[in-house]
Scaffold this motif. Structure first.
Motif, short mmCIF file in Angstrom:
data_model
loop_
_atom_site.label_atom_id
_atom_site.label_comp_id
_atom_site.label_asym_id
_atom_site.label_seq_id
_atom_site.Cartn_x
_atom_site.Cartn_y
_atom_site.Cartn_z
N MET A 153 34.62 58.48 31.44
CA MET A 153 35.11 57.16 31.76
C MET A 153 36.61 57.20 31.98
SD MET A 153 34.01 53.81 29.67
CE MET A 153 34.94 52.36 29.78
N GLU A 154 37.09 56.59 33.06
CA GLU A 154 38.51 56.58 33.37
C GLU A 154 39.27 55.65 32.44
OE1 GLU A 154 39.70 55.93 37.40
OE2 GLU A 154 37.82 56.81 38.12
N LYS A 155 40.52 56.04 32.14
CA LYS A 155 41.39 55.18 31.35
C LYS A 155 42.39 54.52 32.28
CE LYS A 155 44.54 55.03 27.52
NZ LYS A 155 45.55 55.73 26.78
N ARG A 156 42.38 53.17 32.31
CA ARG A 156 43.30 52.44 33.19
C ARG A 156 44.57 52.09 32.44
NH1 ARG A 156 40.09 48.20 36.86
NH2 ARG A 156 40.38 46.88 35.07
N ASN A 157 45.67 52.10 33.17
CA ASN A 157 46.94 51.71 32.58
C ASN A 157 46.95 50.21 32.28
OD1 ASN A 157 47.90 54.28 32.78
ND2 ASN A 157 48.87 53.95 34.76
N LEU A 158 47.81 49.81 31.37
CA LEU A 158 47.96 48.41 31.04
C LEU A 158 48.63 47.70 32.21
CD1 LEU A 158 47.46 46.54 28.62
CD2 LEU A 158 49.82 46.90 27.97
N ARG A 159 48.06 46.57 32.63
CA ARG A 159 48.60 45.85 33.78
C ARG A 159 49.52 44.74 33.32
NH1 ARG A 159 43.76 45.56 38.15
NH2 ARG A 159 43.34 47.77 38.13
N LYS A 160 50.57 44.51 34.09
CA LYS A 160 51.54 43.46 33.74
C LYS A 160 50.92 42.09 33.97
CE LYS A 160 55.32 46.34 35.24
NZ LYS A 160 56.11 46.65 36.41
N GLU A 161 51.25 41.16 33.09
CA GLU A 161 50.82 39.77 33.24
C GLU A 161 52.03 38.87 33.19
OE1 GLU A 161 47.79 38.48 30.58
OE2 GLU A 161 46.22 39.52 31.68
N ARG A 162 52.01 37.80 33.97
CA ARG A 162 53.09 36.82 34.00
C ARG A 162 52.50 35.43 33.93
NH1 ARG A 162 55.62 40.95 33.41
NH2 ARG A 162 57.05 41.93 34.89
N ILE A 163 53.30 34.48 33.46
CA ILE A 163 52.92 33.07 33.46
C ILE A 163 53.96 32.33 34.28
CG2 ILE A 163 52.64 31.00 32.06
CD1 ILE A 163 51.59 32.82 29.83
N GLY A 164 53.50 31.50 35.22
CA GLY A 164 54.42 30.79 36.08
C GLY A 164 53.81 29.50 36.62
N VAL A 165 54.57 28.83 37.48
CA VAL A 165 54.16 27.55 38.05
C VAL A 165 53.95 27.73 39.55
CG1 VAL A 165 54.86 25.16 38.44
CG2 VAL A 165 55.44 26.29 36.30
N VAL A 166 52.85 27.17 40.07
CA VAL A 166 52.54 27.26 41.50
C VAL A 166 53.53 26.39 42.27
CG1 VAL A 166 50.80 26.85 43.26
CG2 VAL A 166 50.11 27.68 41.01
N THR A 167 54.22 27.00 43.26
CA THR A 167 55.17 26.25 44.06
C THR A 167 54.66 26.00 45.48
OG1 THR A 167 56.30 28.30 44.60
CG2 THR A 167 57.20 27.00 42.80
N SER A 168 53.66 26.77 45.93
CA SER A 168 53.11 26.58 47.27
C SER A 168 51.66 27.07 47.29
CB SER A 168 53.93 27.36 48.30
OG SER A 168 53.28 27.34 49.55
N ASN A 169 50.80 26.26 47.93
CA ASN A 169 49.42 26.69 48.13
C ASN A 169 48.99 26.44 49.57
OD1 ASN A 169 49.25 23.92 48.06
ND2 ASN A 169 47.41 23.85 46.84
N LYS A 170 49.93 26.53 50.50
CA LYS A 170 49.67 26.23 51.90
C LYS A 170 48.84 27.31 52.60
CE LYS A 170 52.49 22.58 52.11
NZ LYS A 170 52.31 22.06 50.76
N MET A 171 48.86 28.52 52.09
CA MET A 171 48.15 29.63 52.73
C MET A 171 46.69 29.65 52.31
SD MET A 171 51.10 32.47 52.11
CE MET A 171 51.56 31.85 50.51
N ASP A 172 45.87 30.37 53.07
CA ASP A 172 44.46 30.53 52.74
C ASP A 172 44.30 31.67 51.74
OD1 ASP A 172 41.70 30.05 52.89
OD2 ASP A 172 41.47 31.65 54.36
N LYS A 173 43.73 31.37 50.59
CA LYS A 173 43.48 32.34 49.51
C LYS A 173 44.75 32.98 48.97
CE LYS A 173 38.77 33.49 50.74
NZ LYS A 173 37.79 34.55 50.90
#
Length: 85
Positions: free
Chosen positions: A1-21
């Motif tokens: 089984m592969e061991k994955r590195n720890l991924r960075k997480e951030r918390i923020g506020v959405v400023t734009s959702n004009k794009m698709d996905k």
């Protein structure tokens, strides 16, 4: 089984959702100035993959680092912490 590195997480506020996905998330940090001691606001923007087009402007979200999905997208949406009022 592969061991994955720890991924960075951030918390923020959405400023734009004009794009698709895609959304733009701003993370604001208070940094103390090294010489003068005053706290300065630093803003960092992330382009985030939002598969279901769930987010709206003002939502507080948690994002996670991922493989490059496009030219600027390197983050994906984990969950919506708080909806905008």
């Amino acid at each position: 089984m592969e061991k994955r590195n720890l991924r960075k997480e951030r918390i923020g506020v959405v400023t734009s959702n004009k794009m698709d996905k895609s959304i733009v998330v701003s993370e604001v940090k208070k940094i103390k100035h090294p010489m003068y001691g005053k706290f300065v606001l630093k803003t960092k923007k992330y382009v985030v993959h939002d598969e279901k087009n769930d987010c709206n402007d003002g939502d507080t979200v948690r994002i996670m680092e991922t493989r490059p999905l496009s030219k600027t997208k390197r983050w994906r949406l984990v969950d919506i912490i708080e909806r905008a009022k």
